[in-house]
Design a protein around this motif. Sequence first.
Motif, PDB file in Angstrom:
ATOM      1  N   GLY A  25      39.284  64.532  18.790  1.00 35.93           N
ATOM      2  CA  GLY A  25      37.958  64.134  18.375  1.00 35.93           C
ATOM      3  C   GLY A  25      36.872  65.208  19.085  1.00 35.93           C
ATOM      4  N   PRO A  26      35.756  65.214  18.417  1.00 40.16           N
ATOM      5  CA  PRO A  26      34.794  66.101  18.903  1.00 40.16           C
ATOM      6  C   PRO A  26      34.026  65.729  20.099  1.00 40.16           C
ATOM      7  CG  PRO A  26      34.092  64.921  16.943  1.00 40.16           C
ATOM      8  CD  PRO A  26      35.606  64.537  17.011  1.00 40.16           C
ATOM      9  N   ASP A  27      34.154  64.573  20.552  1.00 38.20           N
ATOM     10  CA  ASP A  27      33.470  64.257  21.786  1.00 38.20           C
ATOM     11  C   ASP A  27      33.966  64.930  23.023  1.00 38.20           C
ATOM     12  OD1 ASP A  27      35.533  62.493  20.857  1.00 38.20           O
ATOM     13  OD2 ASP A  27      34.895  60.952  22.500  1.00 38.20           O
ATOM     14  N   LEU A  28      35.432  64.866  22.756  1.00 38.84           N
ATOM     15  CA  LEU A  28      36.189  65.685  23.953  1.00 38.84           C
ATOM     16  C   LEU A  28      36.427  67.052  23.911  1.00 38.84           C
ATOM     17  CD1 LEU A  28      38.837  63.034  25.196  1.00 38.84           C
ATOM     18  CD2 LEU A  28      36.775  63.779  26.236  1.00 38.84           C
ATOM     19  N   GLY A  49      34.419  70.059  24.050  1.00 33.86           N
ATOM     20  CA  GLY A  49      33.604  70.177  23.142  1.00 33.86           C
ATOM     21  C   GLY A  49      32.191  70.346  23.568  1.00 33.86           C
ATOM     22  N   ARG A  51      29.740  68.213  23.538  1.00 31.42           N
ATOM     23  CA  ARG A  51      29.264  66.924  24.094  1.00 31.42           C
ATOM     24  C   ARG A  51      29.764  66.933  25.502  1.00 31.42           C
ATOM     25  NH1 ARG A  51      30.634  62.773  19.256  1.00 31.42           N
ATOM     26  NH2 ARG A  51      29.561  64.052  17.378  1.00 31.42           N
ATOM     27  N   VAL A  52      30.580  67.471  25.872  1.00 31.44           N
ATOM     28  CA  VAL A  52      31.076  67.429  27.309  1.00 31.44           C
ATOM     29  C   VAL A  52      29.868  68.445  28.142  1.00 31.44           C
ATOM     30  CG1 VAL A  52      32.884  68.139  29.270  1.00 31.44           C
ATOM     31  CG2 VAL A  52      33.487  67.246  26.646  1.00 31.44           C
ATOM     32  N   GLU A  53      29.317  67.867  28.908  1.00 29.38           N
ATOM     33  CA  GLU A  53      28.265  68.345  29.529  1.00 29.38           C
ATOM     34  C   GLU A  53      28.695  68.829  31.184  1.00 29.38           C
ATOM     35  OE1 GLU A  53      24.617  66.599  29.109  1.00 29.38           O
ATOM     36  OE2 GLU A  53      24.501  66.304  27.064  1.00 29.38           O
TER      37      GLU A  53
END
Length: 119
Positions: A25-28, A49, A51-53
């Motif tokens: 998934g795009p969150d990871l 991804g 979303r990983v800041e």
Amino acid sequence: MANEKSGEERRLGPFQLSRCYDEVGPDLGRLYEARHAATGRPALTLLPGERVEWTPEGDWAVSLFYKRESASVSLRVDEAPPSVRATELADILVLTDAAVRRVEDNPRLSAHLASGPRP
């Protein structure tokens, strides 16, 4: 299910990337089947991804070992940034754990990891 298209294989550092596991998934980010280019050994490569800041301050190279006879887990650090912070290593392990857990029941992953070296 993992992306069945092999697409263009690409090299990232010493790893040749192939198929991607969509269920991460795009969150990871994107988790790829990979092979170490010099040895042909199976590997996994995670590209975090957007979303990983979080970004480590330097390069890391670690190897993980489990020995059944002693029931021990060892983590060998082969490369670490000069300003080593254990929290960075912990974050790398947590992110990788989260990605692998999303595909751990995928039979193709088990087959890839058990496939042994290929030229």
